[in-house]
Design a protein around this motif. Sequence first.
Motif, PDB file in Angstrom:
ATOM      1  N   ILE A 250       3.213  -1.381   4.121  1.00 16.74           N
ATOM      2  CA  ILE A 250       2.739  -0.045   3.799  1.00 16.74           C
ATOM      3  C   ILE A 250       3.949   0.843   3.546  1.00 16.74           C
ATOM      4  O   ILE A 250       4.930   0.788   4.300  1.00 16.74           O
ATOM      5  CB  ILE A 250       1.924   0.557   4.968  1.00 16.74           C
TER       6      ILE A 250
ATOM      7  N   VAL B 121       0.845  -1.200   0.000  1.00 18.15           N
ATOM      8  CA  VAL B 121       0.000   0.000   0.000  1.00 18.15           C
ATOM      9  C   VAL B 121       0.875   1.242   0.000  1.00 18.15           C
ATOM     10  O   VAL B 121       1.838   1.327   0.765  1.00 18.15           O
ATOM     11  CB  VAL B 121      -0.923   0.011   1.236  1.00 18.15           C
TER      12      VAL B 121
ATOM     13  N   ALA C 221      -5.286   1.114   4.529  1.00 19.94           N
ATOM     14  CA  ALA C 221      -3.890   0.715   4.382  1.00 19.94           C
ATOM     15  C   ALA C 221      -3.548  -0.367   5.408  1.00 19.94           C
ATOM     16  O   ALA C 221      -2.951  -1.389   5.082  1.00 19.94           O
ATOM     17  CB  ALA C 221      -2.982   1.919   4.550  1.00 19.94           C
TER      18      ALA C 221
ATOM     19  N   PRO D 119       2.064  -3.250   8.602  1.00 24.33           N
ATOM     20  CA  PRO D 119       1.183  -2.332   9.320  1.00 24.33           C
ATOM     21  C   PRO D 119       1.593  -2.183  10.779  1.00 24.33           C
ATOM     22  O   PRO D 119       1.582  -1.087  11.311  1.00 24.33           O
ATOM     23  CB  PRO D 119      -0.193  -2.994   9.185  1.00 24.33           C
TER      24      PRO D 119
ATOM     25  N   GLN E 241      -5.746   5.545   6.148  1.00 24.39           N
ATOM     26  CA  GLN E 241      -4.851   4.657   6.905  1.00 24.39           C
ATOM     27  C   GLN E 241      -5.544   3.376   7.326  1.00 24.39           C
ATOM     28  O   GLN E 241      -4.913   2.337   7.432  1.00 24.39           O
ATOM     29  CB  GLN E 241      -4.311   5.389   8.116  1.00 24.39           C
TER      30      GLN E 241
ATOM     31  N   GLY F  94      -2.832  -3.908   3.588  1.00 22.61           N
ATOM     32  CA  GLY F  94      -1.455  -4.023   3.144  1.00 22.61           C
ATOM     33  C   GLY F  94      -0.688  -5.143   3.814  1.00 22.61           C
ATOM     34  O   GLY F  94      -0.795  -5.343   5.026  1.00 22.61           O
TER      35      GLY F  94
ATOM     36  N   LEU G 111       0.692   4.869   1.014  1.00 23.28           N
ATOM     37  CA  LEU G 111      -0.186   5.674   1.855  1.00 23.28           C
ATOM     38  C   LEU G 111       0.426   7.058   2.044  1.00 23.28           C
ATOM     39  O   LEU G 111       1.623   7.185   2.252  1.00 23.28           O
ATOM     40  CB  LEU G 111      -0.332   4.971   3.223  1.00 23.28           C
TER      41      LEU G 111
END
Lengths: 296, 449, 352
Positions: free
Chosen positions: C204, C33, C197, C218, C194, C201, C35
């Motif tokens: 991230i 991800v 994410a 994460p 977030q 993810g 972000l």
Amino acid sequence: MIGLKDDETRLLPLMLAPAVSYIALLIGFPFVLSIAYSMTNISVGTTELKFVGLDNFISVVGSQTFWVALKNTCIITLVSQVFVVGLGNVLAGLLMADFTGKWWVRLLILLPWVAPISLGSIGWLWIFDSIYSVINWTARAIGLLGPFDWPIWLGQPDLAMASIIIVNVWRLLPLATVIILAGLSSIPQDIHDAAHVDGAGFWRHHFEITMPLVLPITLIAVLFGIVFTFTDMIVVFVLTRGGPYDTTQVLASWAFFTGIQGGDLAEGAAISLFLFPVLVAVAILFLGVARRTEVT
Amino acid sequence: MENDAVSRDGFSRRKILTTTAAAGVTAAVAPLVRIRPARAATKTLKLLQWSHFVPGYDKWFNNTYIKEWGAKNDTEVVVDNINLSLIPSRAAAEVSAQKGHDLVMFLSPPSVYEDQVIDMKDVYVECEKKHGKAIDLAIKSTYNPKTKKYFAFSDSYVPDPINYRTDLWGEVGMMPNSWDEIRAGGAKIKAKTGIPIGVGLSAELDTAMAMRALMYAYGAGEQDAEGNLVLNSKNTLEAIKFAKALYEETMTPEVFAWDPSSNNRQMLAGRSSLVLNAISITRTGENSKLPIHEKIGLAKAAQGPVRRIGLEHVMDCYVIWKFADNVEGAQKFLIDYIDTFRSGFMASEFYNFPCFPGTVPDIATVIAKDEKAVPTDKYAVLSDVLSWATNVGYPGYANAAIDEAFNTWVINTMFAKAATGAETPEAALDQADKAMQRIWAKWKEKGMI
Amino acid sequence: MAIVEARNISKKFAEVTAVEQINLTAEEGEFLVLLGPSGCGKTTLMRMIAGLEQPSAGRIVIGGRDVTDLPPRTRNIAMVFQSYALYPHMTVAGNIAFPLRARGTSKVETAERVTWAARMFDIERLLDRKPRQLSGGERQRVALARAVVRKPEVFLLDEPLSNLDAKLRHSARDELKQFQRNLGTTTLYVTHDQVEAMGLGDRIAVLNQGLVHQIGTPQQVYDRPADIFVATFIGSPPMNLVELDDVVLGFRPESFLPEEVHPAQDGRSRLPFRITRSEYLGADRLVYGVLEPPYPPTHVISKLPTNIRVEVNSGERHDFAVRLADLNRFDRASGRRLAEDGEAASATSDLT
């Protein structure tokens, strides 16, 4: 205190009045008048009328020139629209690109639309002139024309038709380009990106994505073009006056020559009324397209 | 002292600046403002006429003549000059609005407006009293024998001689004396130099005149002296066949795109060996100092199998609307205009010929020696113009049917169709005849012919 | 499936630098991800990977092949746009089939694959409809089906859930993750959300102003933010920050609890706290207040699960504490995280 609702009921007719009176005075009245005229024996020199029924229409349909004019009107309208749409797409595509001086190029392309038709046509009259034709001199200078070739643009029926179509294309191209340009700019960039990522090449992208998406708005341009070309007499009037020997006569010019020059207002009115069914058909199509674009 | 000089200098410079600025503004605004006499006149007279082919004429008429006449008659005279091709539509608009100018000048007999105009008999009578009889051409163009009405008044006409290149015709040892010689000589010149002749075959004024000249010279015509339709004749057919041959042997397709100024352009560009036109070609050449004008000669109308005959190039026809605001003023204006016609004749550089020959009694002497022409007697050939010029509708009158047929270009189209081979001469004649029959029937029914 | 690498990628638009010297690798089958807040360069980076933008410098490598100078269609990638970018004039079936037709896939195979993709997203009954006749969720599925149908090496998803309403977003997120697991296709996913994410993810990458601030799972990103930006960007409410000389202390609101609720055996530091206000949010309470000496008077927030029933009333002073393991320390000048070892040691010495 006046309520909002009261205000609106009073305002509505007030706001609509200019449009309605414009239509009534400048379109409705002449239209009704021409229907009335077409069934009388009125001429420019007389004000007293006699009802003659459909005599004028019978006489119009019986004249060979009428059929030539009808055919020419359709040919000029259709052929010029084909070119207008084709070239309009190309031009609009080019104008979408970013380059320096874009503003000026756009202005230049719009100019023919801003210029009065008669002025533009007179310019073209010189371009097509039998002696001073810019086209011929240029073609000869670069060797495209031999010493004994000298096309007379307005003097040979086919070339004269071509000339009229060229001027109509020149005149209507800017509007179509701008309309198509608006259509192109309204396609979200995402759609183009998606097509790129999805693997579409140039032609597939153009014919399967861009073209179908600008089609509805292009149709608007075409309908405008049809109305403008179909009813126009100025280009023919200035360039050929219907000649050579009535081979480039269109309905509008033939109505003018018969009704005003020839003085037979009644028959002129009858000829002009033949424009009506086509314009009604176009109007209906217009409304259909407008409705469809509303839904999408 | 120095200070003084500076300030004086500064002042004068400022003054110059403001003065020039003011002058500039005045010059810019002036064309927009109709200049009125210092003292407001009590009456108004409004004229509509063409922008004359000879600019000097409009200059004299608009800036000198009407001013003097207006001052004398306590009238503000307003002239609107418009392009000749716009006159019919403007007139039609004025009639349908029943409002407009007091005097409108047409360039061909406006018979279709007979119901809308006052009888000009009094004007003719008054002028004939002072200057003698009007020429037959004028009467034939403005009088309807059926209704016994003078629907217009003709002050002048414009001769339509042959304009030819003396050098080119000299080289082939010929003169454009007859239609047959025009055909033979034109073909020779075209074969030798590539330069064609230019006789229009298009929907416009010059063609209409030229083709009628050819028809009349062949003994054909739209109508007989009594106004009966006689177009469909062996003579017309012969004229059509001749025009076809003339086109094929001596011309190019540009004659199908002819407009009223094509004659002038083609001749002055050196691209033509012969045209039928008023003297505006040589006049333009002289005034613009184009050396070619010296090589352009004038000749009488061509001899045909039956007669030598030509048309007027333009017929001035003034009408006064029944609904005009100042009918009396308009009538007086015309009468006074004929009194001073000699000035108009001179201002037009011999373009406008008098319908009352008495107004220019010395015309033959005047035109025999012109200071601009090379040779100076170039225009002398016009002295017997009346013996070979006639009106549209010869041998009859220019009536409403003739007018409509003229303005819908029936004759022009007939000749053009046959010349290109789009139709056989017979078919072209047949189609024209049908169209003419319709027109004749219509005006007969209205009691105008 | 393929590894996607961005090597030293920079992108300048006129004078503005959108992406600066980014190095990034998405492993095979990984869900990565990107972000960051809007304007951070995440979409530009993705568009460069797609080939829709040319990087000003650096290389894009997909599956070991340098594709920097290749057009999008040769990169064997699929992209789902925020707007879904469905072709409005084509039916759903036409939309899904388009990438296949563009590749010259045979008619029979195209039909099979379209059915397969439609079934995967449960949209078979919609195949004859036009996009304008579909709901937001249905459009999103069509866009995904169009992406999946060509079996690409890489999926690029540009905020594909942001046009859905909140309710739908949850289930869509779940489905998205499911199908990515099933297909095992390397996926890059751009979002500014977030929660998305964190939920989606495998790793991230947190971006801001054209720079990658941190790449990690994460949990790493949440628990061990690499710098103050990441610390405050992730988490709601954000991490509390307390400035102490040249060090900034950071702790999550949910780690900042009344001292009495901490298990006795945990090493912790006490922070005296004056409560100004509290909000009841159902599952949690948010308690707002100001730290008391010896700490500078800093506004901080505590997030108490509702099942902790300790009374905290406005205007009162209460001893709160943070587990030492939950304390983050950042360099005040650079904003960067300070080394773990030193962190633990200094924290102990500073407190109690």
